[in-house]
Design an enzyme around this catalytic site. Structure first.
Site, PDB file in Angstrom:
ATOM      1  CB  CYS A 135      -0.882  -0.028   1.074  1.00 48.71           C
ATOM      2  SG  CYS A 135      -1.986   1.394   1.411  1.00 48.71           S
ATOM      3  CG  HIS A 167      -5.573  -1.359  -1.840  1.00 51.57           C
ATOM      4  ND1 HIS A 167      -4.624  -0.931  -2.705  1.00 51.57           N
ATOM      5  CD2 HIS A 167      -5.312  -1.119  -0.646  1.00 51.57           C
ATOM      6  CE1 HIS A 167      -3.509  -0.452  -1.951  1.00 51.57           C
ATOM      7  NE2 HIS A 167      -4.059  -0.436  -0.648  1.00 51.57           N
ATOM      8  CG  ASP A 189      -6.184  -1.205  -5.707  1.00 51.97           C
ATOM      9  OD1 ASP A 189      -6.831  -0.122  -4.969  1.00 51.97           O
ATOM     10  OD2 ASP A 189      -5.089  -1.452  -5.153  1.00 51.97           O
TER      11      ASP A 189
END
Length: 291
Positions: free
Chosen positions: A170, A259, A227
């Site tokens: 991330c 994600h 995502d």
């Protein structure tokens, strides 16, 4: 992929299966996870410490002390070094478990607390509270702190920084791309669902798409086709930019993954894609000298 690496991968995932726990969301079960990621999901992987050495560490950065977490095999060394760059939630239990998984595979893995000057996000309960703190973290500061972490690993006598890798998730996935442009020591990186484009700010003057041609080490990007925070058109922008790179770079997209598909403590976890991507990462490190 050579037979030894295949065996290592199989052993790592076997251990992960043996140490999977169906966690109750209460007291001890949730300890070590950032408040903002509660409740913790039932698929959470807990890697034990048999055969490995783990500890909190203090890393000197000038006159300051950078805290972190380190895991490595209990015997032998020096070991290939992997920098593990945190999610937006900081170095909480999932990131520490990632370090332990690397240690089980024969690595010296170290995760520095890269927001320590700006604030402790582990005590915050929402992403809206965390984002203003993270926005204050300059990329240049992060690069310097990662360099200091590499020096710490080398000075420990247990880390072989001639075999240096980096991975991140991330927020940390974006950092992987940037560090591959910054570092002359790095051998390879693996970026998990890190943002590729963005607005230019004083703290973030460049983004991965801007530095793709200047990478100094091969990077494997691991992304989810569903995502919602990283549109596929930005992934394609990065692929186009990488055509000018002077080192190898590859982006793998898992079409049905959201994600954070490696984050086994969250509903976003996709086990089959997580397993495949982990294997690809280890193979990438092996191919480019981080093994």
């Amino acid at each position: 992929m050579n037979r030894d690496l295949q065996t290592d991968i199989a052993n790592v995932f076997s251990r992960m299966e043996l140490n999977r726990r169906h966690m109750m969301v209460s007291g001890l079960a949730a300890a070590g996870f950032a408040l903002a990621v509660q409740p913790i999901g039932a698929a959470t992987v807990i890697t034990d410490t048999r055969g490995i050495d783990t500890s909190d560490v203090k890393i000197k950065v000038g006159e300051e002390t950078l805290l972190g977490y380190r895991a490595m095999p209990a015997k032998g060394g020096p070991f290939p070094v992997v920098l593990v760059v945190q999610e937006i939630f900081g170095v909480h239990e999932h990131i520490k478990d990632i370090c332990r998984r690397f240690a089980k595979a024969g690595y010296y893995a170290i995760a520095p607390e890269l927001y320590f000057r700006q604030g402790d996000v582990s005590k915050l309960k929402s992403i809206d509270q965390i984002l203003p703190i993270v926005a204050q973290v300059p990329d240049a500061q992060v690069m310097a702190d990662l360099d200091a972490t590499v020096n710490f690993a080398q000075e420990s006598g247990k880390g072989d920084v001639a075999k240096l890798g980096i991975t991140g998730f991330c927020w940390g996935g974006r950092i992987v791309w940037l560090y591959a442009e910054h570092s002359q020591q790095l051998k390879a990186g693996a970026a998990w669902y890190g943002r590729l484009v963005g607005n230019v700010t004083e703290n973030q003057p460049k983004h991965p798409v801007n530095i793709a041609a200047d990478l100094n080490a091969p990077v494997l990007g691991l992304y989810g086709g569903k995502d919602q925070g990283i549109p596929l058109d930005t992934v394609e922008q990065m692929r186009t930019a990488l055509k000018k790179a002077k080192v190898d770079a590859e982006i793998v997209v898992y079409p049905n993954a959201p994600h954070a598909f490696l984050a086994d403590y969250r509903p976003s976890y996709v086990e089959a894609d997580a397993r495949d991507a982990w294997q690809k990462m280890l193979a990438w490190f092996n191919q480019y000298g981080v093994a």
